[in-house]
Scaffold this active site. Sequence first.
Site, short mmCIF file in Angstrom:
data_model
loop_
_atom_site.label_atom_id
_atom_site.label_comp_id
_atom_site.label_asym_id
_atom_site.label_seq_id
_atom_site.Cartn_x
_atom_site.Cartn_y
_atom_site.Cartn_z
CG ASN A 264 -1.97 -1.10 1.12
OD1 ASN A 264 -2.12 -1.72 0.06
ND2 ASN A 264 -2.67 -1.37 2.19
CG HIS B 100 4.03 -1.72 -4.88
ND1 HIS B 100 2.88 -2.48 -4.99
CD2 HIS B 100 5.03 -2.51 -5.37
CE1 HIS B 100 3.17 -3.67 -5.50
NE2 HIS B 100 4.47 -3.71 -5.73
CB CYS C 172 18.53 14.52 -10.34
SG CYS C 172 17.35 15.36 -9.26
CB ALA D 142 -8.65 -6.82 6.76
#
Length: 237
Positions: free
Chosen positions: A97, A114, A126, A227
């Site tokens: 996430n 990620h 740079c 969840a």
Amino acid sequence: MIDRARTLIEAAEQIVAFSGAGLSAESGVPTFRDAATGGLWEGYDPTRLASPGGFAADPGLVVEWYNGRRRAVHRALPNPAHRALAARADVMNVTQNVDDLLDRAGARSVVRLHGQLALDRCHGGCGYEETVDLGDPPPLRECPHCGARLRPGVVWFGESLPIDAWAIAESACRTCDVLLVVGTSAEVYPAAGLIALAKGEGARIVVINTNPSAASDLADVELIGKAGEIVPGLLER
Ligand code: BJW
Ligand code: ZN
């Protein structure tokens, strides 16, 4: 099944939680591929928006899409699953996430595969990076060092994952006793490969997801549900 998972967790010395967008779904942050939560990419071509080619084709559109998501994350609050994962100092959080909800729930350290929405970085390479206010993100702009464009500090398709985060995640998955796989479709690689890696090294795999997923076949215990409703009961001591 919950009791079996709790027994595995209680016997484990090393626990890794590998999470995906489903972890934040109950906070109101849309997932990527899950129609039930509105599928963040419905109506969009993800390879157009979340890829270097998409950024080159229409950088303004890509930055505006990310800025909309940044504002949505800013408004969101951690849910009981974030808080339960954060409360267990012995659980290492490896997440795909890009939101900051585990951090805001108080997790000590989060391994981010990620990247994160709260950063901009130079697309010219740079090395310039800047923290972004999620509630008031800046429009498309140039790198103050080299003049190339700044882009969200996330990992797009075709890009490499951050070397350090990947090394930590891989090593933890090789040695953990239990891998909790929370709210991910397990379709995006190389991150999804961590599940098979852990399994191959002997870890028990506990999958928490509202639906069967690509991780189902690897699961020792699969808990189908939200969840926020399952993870707290699994982790409370
Ligand atoms: C709930 C719930 C609730 C809902 N409770 N559950 C084979 C091997 C290696 C690589 C590849 C390969 N094949 C193809 C590739 C390339 C590609 C890839 O994997 N593509 C696949 C789609 C096939 N991978 C890459 O390009 C990666 N880089 C790479 O491989 O580098 C080497 C390379 C170099 C040069 C050329 C080619 C390769 C980089 C991948 C980067 C992924 N980036 C994104 C965007 C991040 C920025 C952003 O946010 O915009 O990361 S894509 C997107 O998917 C995002 C996510 O982190 C990632 C995973 O998604 P996640 O989290 O699983 O979400 P969903 O929506 O898919 O699933 C949610 C789940 O939750 C569902 O299952 C629901 O049921 C569940 N759920 N509510 C519990 N309440
Ligand atoms: Zn630059």
